[in-house]
Scaffold this active site. Structure first.
Site: not given
Length: 316
Positions: A87, A169, A303
């Site tokens: 995120g 990520s 991801g």
């Protein structure tokens, strides 16, 4: 003479200066709004094959992690697999359905205990807060392994000698920093033994654009504008994306060639704008005898969408 308040100019109302996927808004006066809904609106696929629960960790930041284990495990002791959500360091949660569904899949297909921790998010908590919380989540496992009265829901089935750390990520970035901090053999975590790491589309950056960042698909889910926004909101104030928390090969980053590391597998999506950075990282580590290389998945760019079957977790 008293001032005439009626003639005083009315201060402008705060206006939105940054927005991330509809779940985070930052305003000109520094105020922040967060949605209580996830940006990925998908159903939770809980069929009862996996047991799960939330537990707190750390002592100061009111954070929780979510534990998963097979309801009918195929072995008496199972490896432990950390999954750290992504995120861009700004959004995401262990509670989001996409994260929960992925952890269900990991626990069932890998026959593992899965641990999915939350961490403090930017811009309220800029880096290195998220990395510090990732470390605290791993130290929590050590505390369980050495406690006189541990949580038997976990300890009855967890094999503390087979621990793996993964993230996608931003979570992949956190996993990298954990690998560097813990070093090969993870001696400071004893009796916990980390056996390896898996980075899914790790969120790395740098001031110079890579070829694919400059020439890749403009309509990518994680596009350059959003990438830059995530970094602007998350890196320490006054720093650039060559900061060691962002760029593993930046001008003042530690020399990874000189650091002993446990095995690392890097997974990238074929249309991920950051794939050149992940591939460079994996290629260098493999050349130095520290990495397992890369696995590329065609067409995936995030991801969190890489619902892959990770190779069987080794016993040693």
């Amino acid at each position: 003479m008293a001032a005439n308040n009626a003639d005083s100019p009315t201060p402008p109302s705060p206006h939105e200066v940054d927005e991330c996927r509809g779940v985070l808004r930052v305003y000109s006066d520094g105020s922040i709004w967060r949605s209580n809904k996830p940006s990925f609106d998908v159903p939770v696929r809980d069929n009862g094959s996996i047991l799960w629960k939330d537990v707190p960790f750390g002592s100061t930041n009111s954070l929780q992690l979510r534990l998963y284990k097979p309801a009918s495990p195929l072995a008496a002791k199972l490896p432990v697999f950390y999954y750290i959500h992504g995120g861009g360091f700004c959004i995401g949660s262990r509670t989001w359905p996409n994260c929960q569904n992925y952890c269900f899949k990991l626990a069932l297909e890998l026959q593992a205990v899965v641990i999915s921790p939350d961490y403090r998010l930017a811009p309220e908590n800029r880096l290195p807060a998220a990395i510090e919380d990732g470390y605290a989540a791993v130290k929590w496992l050590q505390q369980q392994a050495t406690a006189e009265e541990p949580d038997k829901w976990l300890t009855d089935v967890a094999d503390f000698s087979r621990v793996f750390i993964s993230g996608d990520s931003a979570g992949g970035n956190i996993a990298h920093h954990l690998a560097v901090q813990l070093r090969a053999g993870s001696p400071e975590l004893s009796p916990i033994r980390v056996r390896g790491y898996v980075y899914l589309a790790p969120f790395f950056g740098g001031t110079a654009r890579t070829k694919f960042e400059a020439e890749g698909p403009k309509g990518a889910t994680l596009n350059l504008e959003l990438i830059d926004r995530f970094w602007r909101l998350s890196i320490p104030v006054g720093e650039t994306t060559d900061h060691p928390l962002v760029n593993p090969f930046g001008p003042v980053s530690p020399n990874l060639e000189e650091i002993e590391l446990d095995p690392i597998l890097v997974v990238v999506g074929g249309s991920d704008l950051l794939k050149d950075r992940a591939k460079e990282y994996a290629d260098k580590l493999k050349r130095w005898g520290k990495g397992l290389g890369t696995r590329s998945l065609k067409g995936n760019s995030m991801g969190s969408s890489l619902l892959i079957q990770i190779p069987n977790l080794p016993n040693n």
